[in-house]
Structure formats: structure tokens, C-alpha cells
Design an enzyme around this catalytic site. Structure first.
Site, mmCIF file in Angstrom:
data_model
loop_
_atom_site.group_PDB
_atom_site.id
_atom_site.type_symbol
_atom_site.label_atom_id
_atom_site.label_comp_id
_atom_site.label_asym_id
_atom_site.label_seq_id
_atom_site.Cartn_x
_atom_site.Cartn_y
_atom_site.Cartn_z
ATOM 1 N N SER A 152 3.452 -2.268 10.332
ATOM 2 C CA SER A 152 4.891 -2.342 10.583
ATOM 3 C C SER A 152 5.513 -3.690 10.213
ATOM 4 O O SER A 152 6.424 -4.170 10.898
ATOM 5 C CB SER A 152 5.209 -1.977 12.050
ATOM 6 O OG SER A 152 4.805 -0.641 12.315
ATOM 7 N N ASN A 182 0.878 -1.169 0.000
ATOM 8 C CA ASN A 182 0.000 0.000 0.000
ATOM 9 C C ASN A 182 0.915 1.219 0.000
ATOM 10 O O ASN A 182 1.492 1.559 1.031
ATOM 11 C CB ASN A 182 -0.905 -0.028 1.241
ATOM 12 C CG ASN A 182 -1.763 1.226 1.351
ATOM 13 O OD1 ASN A 182 -1.774 2.067 0.448
ATOM 14 N ND2 ASN A 182 -2.481 1.350 2.456
ATOM 15 N N TRP A 183 1.040 1.819 -1.168
ATOM 16 C CA TRP A 183 1.970 2.956 -1.288
ATOM 17 C C TRP A 183 1.448 4.210 -0.597
ATOM 18 O O TRP A 183 2.173 5.181 -0.443
ATOM 19 C CB TRP A 183 2.227 3.277 -2.774
ATOM 20 C CG TRP A 183 2.978 2.236 -3.533
ATOM 21 C CD1 TRP A 183 3.387 0.999 -3.093
ATOM 22 C CD2 TRP A 183 3.421 2.329 -4.899
ATOM 23 N NE1 TRP A 183 4.046 0.321 -4.091
ATOM 24 C CE2 TRP A 183 4.074 1.123 -5.218
ATOM 25 C CE3 TRP A 183 3.310 3.316 -5.882
ATOM 26 C CZ2 TRP A 183 4.637 0.876 -6.478
ATOM 27 C CZ3 TRP A 183 3.851 3.076 -7.145
ATOM 28 C CH2 TRP A 183 4.511 1.868 -7.432
ATOM 29 N N LYS A 184 0.163 4.210 -0.225
ATOM 30 C CA LYS A 184 -0.463 5.404 0.379
ATOM 31 C C LYS A 184 -0.215 6.615 -0.522
ATOM 32 O O LYS A 184 -0.193 6.472 -1.744
ATOM 33 C CB LYS A 184 0.041 5.592 1.816
ATOM 34 C CG LYS A 184 -0.152 4.308 2.649
ATOM 35 C CD LYS A 184 0.023 4.489 4.118
ATOM 36 C CE LYS A 184 -0.195 3.146 4.804
ATOM 37 N NZ LYS A 184 -0.141 3.230 6.259
ATOM 38 N N GLU A 188 -5.475 -4.979 10.366
ATOM 39 C CA GLU A 188 -4.442 -3.973 10.599
ATOM 40 C C GLU A 188 -4.731 -3.250 11.911
ATOM 41 O O GLU A 188 -5.526 -2.295 11.937
ATOM 42 C CB GLU A 188 -4.438 -2.942 9.463
ATOM 43 C CG GLU A 188 -4.133 -3.517 8.104
ATOM 44 C CD GLU A 188 -3.531 -2.457 7.184
ATOM 45 O OE1 GLU A 188 -2.469 -2.744 6.615
ATOM 46 O OE2 GLU A 188 -4.092 -1.357 7.051
ATOM 47 N N GLY A 219 2.851 -1.198 4.251
ATOM 48 C CA GLY A 219 2.902 0.237 3.968
ATOM 49 C C GLY A 219 4.327 0.681 3.681
ATOM 50 O O GLY A 219 4.861 0.490 2.580
ATOM 51 N N GLY A 220 4.974 1.253 4.693
ATOM 52 C CA GLY A 220 6.305 1.854 4.514
ATOM 53 C C GLY A 220 7.304 0.964 3.796
ATOM 54 O O GLY A 220 8.025 1.426 2.891
ATOM 55 N N HIS A 234 -9.554 1.168 4.888
ATOM 56 C CA HIS A 234 -8.293 1.389 5.598
ATOM 57 C C HIS A 234 -8.529 2.352 6.770
ATOM 58 O O HIS A 234 -9.319 3.284 6.665
ATOM 59 C CB HIS A 234 -7.243 1.952 4.633
ATOM 60 C CG HIS A 234 -5.866 1.886 5.201
ATOM 61 N ND1 HIS A 234 -5.418 2.809 6.128
ATOM 62 C CD2 HIS A 234 -4.859 1.006 5.026
ATOM 63 C CE1 HIS A 234 -4.185 2.482 6.471
ATOM 64 N NE2 HIS A 234 -3.822 1.390 5.825
ATOM 65 N N GLU A 251 -6.886 4.735 7.823
ATOM 66 C CA GLU A 251 -6.640 6.150 7.519
ATOM 67 C C GLU A 251 -7.857 6.762 6.827
ATOM 68 O O GLU A 251 -8.167 7.939 7.034
ATOM 69 C CB GLU A 251 -5.372 6.283 6.662
ATOM 70 C CG GLU A 251 -4.125 6.006 7.503
ATOM 71 C CD GLU A 251 -2.962 5.389 6.751
ATOM 72 O OE1 GLU A 251 -2.942 5.437 5.516
ATOM 73 O OE2 GLU A 251 -2.065 4.847 7.431
ATOM 74 N N GLY A 266 2.500 2.180 10.879
ATOM 75 C CA GLY A 266 3.452 3.275 10.766
ATOM 76 C C GLY A 266 4.129 3.641 12.078
ATOM 77 O O GLY A 266 4.782 4.667 12.190
HETATM 78 P P1 13P Z 1 3.029 0.278 7.711
HETATM 79 O O1 13P Z 1 3.521 -1.000 7.089
HETATM 80 O O2 13P Z 1 3.771 1.494 7.236
HETATM 81 O O3 13P Z 1 2.900 0.181 9.200
HETATM 82 O O4 13P Z 1 1.521 0.482 7.141
HETATM 83 C C1 13P Z 1 0.634 -0.556 7.212
HETATM 84 C C2 13P Z 1 -0.566 -0.188 6.417
HETATM 85 O O5 13P Z 1 -1.323 0.699 6.785
HETATM 86 C C3 13P Z 1 -0.815 -0.905 5.164
HETATM 87 O O6 13P Z 1 -2.086 -0.636 4.667
#
Ligand code: 13P
Length: 251
Positions: free
Chosen positions: A214, A10-12, A168, A235-236, A96, A98, A174
Site C-alpha cells: 500500500s 509490480n504490475w501483477k 512486504e 503494486g496498485g 512474492h 501471492e 492491497g
Molecule cells: P500494493 O502496493 O497494491 O499494496 O501491492 C504491494 C505488492 O504486493 C507489491 O509487490
């Protein structure tokens, strides 16, 4: 039944147009043939171009990170499921945390988005998970039960077979704080049991449940080694091709 393993990035809201193409190309060049489905969840502007880049790499699939619940209309700035489908999208990440937090998405709204995505033959990756205070109050299973039932239980059996769930925990996104493999397994087992009660054994056993929060090359193997953890939503660490590929290879 052998469940599909999926590792989705997930590149956000990261990566401009050229950076996104470079990242997709780096993933393509390092990917080894395997049965794991690898998904790139990119911002909208990348979808069409990256769909062209990954054509012919059968294990690589494309995901959007959101979509509107209506097929078209006067909704300035929004993007619909038919539009995503026409750009070669396979999966859509929905619900998600967010989007729940910053865009006030409710399970009722997410349920409509799931319907819009499925009507186009795309697969939802439905995200659920609790905030820290909910876990501390011991109510995490009850909350996730509610999220799963409100967003998914209107689906029929055929539709439910197409759903991917991502657990999640919000406190692990994050933050560098990963759920322990035991915490992840406990919740994944719980989610599978909810699906079993509603849809029966066959659908529950076939359901792919991803862990997100994470995930890194150093902790992926232990998480993915749990019996009910069928992959990850990253994510990251999905923004660096070497890290992402190392996570894919940990499964
Ligand atoms: P991180 O891997 O950066 O914690 O993010 C997880 C995430 O929200 C994937 O959708």
C-alpha cells in the site's frame, strides 16, 4: 557506503498488451533523470516489447514476476530464467506472498529459483513478510529471519551482493493498510542485521531493502525517509503513471 535506491512496480496480472505499452511509454515520458533505479515488473507477455521501449533510458530496468527453477524441460506453461534473460530482463521478483499463498511456493523452492536467476546474471528481488496473525503473535521477526535464511543463506558473498530484498507485510498488500514508517524501519533494520551476521558489514550496508504494501504518493516520502528503507515495491499505485512517478520522486 551509498546504497542503490530502487523503486519497482509490480504490475501483477494487470494490463493487456496495449495497456502495458501505453503505461511503459507514460512512465518513460515523465521520468526525470536521477540516480534512482526504476523497475517495471510486468507480466511475461510484455517483457520483450517493453525491453525495446526502455532501451536507452539508463535508469529504467525490467523485471519479471516469477520464473521456473529449471532452465528448460517438459514443464507446460512455464518460463525459465534463460528465456527471461534473452528478453532483456534485469530483475526477477521471487517469493512474492501471492505466489507463496496461491502457488504454494516454499522457501526451498524459491531458493532454487534464486539460483536459476543468478546463474543468468539477473538480480532477484526476494520478497519476505509476515501475515497479520504472525505479527499479532509477536513472531514477525522470527518468521522473516527464517524466510531470509532459508532462501538466501546458501549464496556466496559475490552472489549476495546482487540480491535485493523486499519486505512486504502480507497484511499491508492491497489492503490500504500501510506499515507505519516505524514498523517498516524496525523490520528493515532487523533484516540488515541478519545479513550483517551472516555476510559482514560491507555486504549488509550495501544491501538495498525495499518496502512494499500500500505505498502511495501520500505515504512514500515518509517510508523512504527511514534509514534502512531504500525504496519500494509498488503494486496498485504502479498501474497509474502519475502515481508511480510521484512515488519515484518521493525518494
Ligand atoms: P500494493 O502496493 O497494491 O499494496 O501491492 C504491494 C505488492 O504486493 C507489491 O509487490
Amino acid at each position: 557506503m551509498k546504497r542503490k535506491k530502487i523503486v519497482a512496480g509490480n504490475w501483477k496480472m494487470y494490463m493487456d498488451y496495449e495497456e502495458g505499452r501505453a503505461l511503459a511509454n507514460a512512465v518513460i515520458s515523465h521520468l526525470q533523470p536521477s540516480e534512482t533505479i526504476v523497475v517495471l515488473g510486468t507480466p511475461y507477455i510484455h517483457l520483450k516489447g517493453i525491453s525495446g521501449l526502455i532501451k536507452g533510458v539508463s535508469s529504467l530496468k525490467l523485471a519479471a514476476q516469477n520464473c521456473h527453477q529449471e532452465n528448460n524441460g517438459a514443464y507446460t506453461g512455464e518460463v525459465s530464467a534463460p528465456m527471461l534473460k534473452s528478453c532483456g530482463v534485469d530483475y526477477v521478483i521471487l517469493g512474492h506472498s501471492e505466489r507463496r499463498e496461491y502457488f504454494h511456493e516454499t522457501d526451498a523452492l524459491i531458493a532454487r529459483k534464486i539460483d536459476a536467476v543468478m546463474a543468468q546474471g539477473m538480480q532477484p528481488i526476494y520478497c519476505c513478510g509476515e501475515r497479520l496473525e504472525v505479527r499479532e503473535a509477536g513472531e514477525h521477526e522470527a518468521l522473516v529471519s527464517r524466510q531470509v535464511s532459508e532462501a538466501l543463506f546458501h549464496l556466496n558473498e559475490e552472489q549476495m551482493r546482487q540480491v535485493v530484498i523486499a519486505y512486504e507485510p502480507v497484511w499491508a498488500i492491497g489492503t490500504g493498510k500501510t506499515a507505519s514508517p516505524e514498523q517498516a524501519q524496525e523490520m528493515h533494520r532487523h533484516i540488515r542485521s541478519l545479513i550483517r551476521k551472516q555476510y559482514g558489514d560491507g555486504i549488509a550496508e550495501g544491501l538495498t531493502i525495499l518496502y512494499g504494501g500500500s505505498v502511495k504518493p501520500g505515504n512514500a516520502a515518509e517510508l523512504f525517509g527511514q534509514p534502512d528503507v531504500d525504496g519500494g515495491l509498488i503494486g496498485g499505485a504502479s498501474l497509474k503513471a502519475e502515481d508511480f512517478i510521484a512515488i519515484v520522486e518521493s525518494i
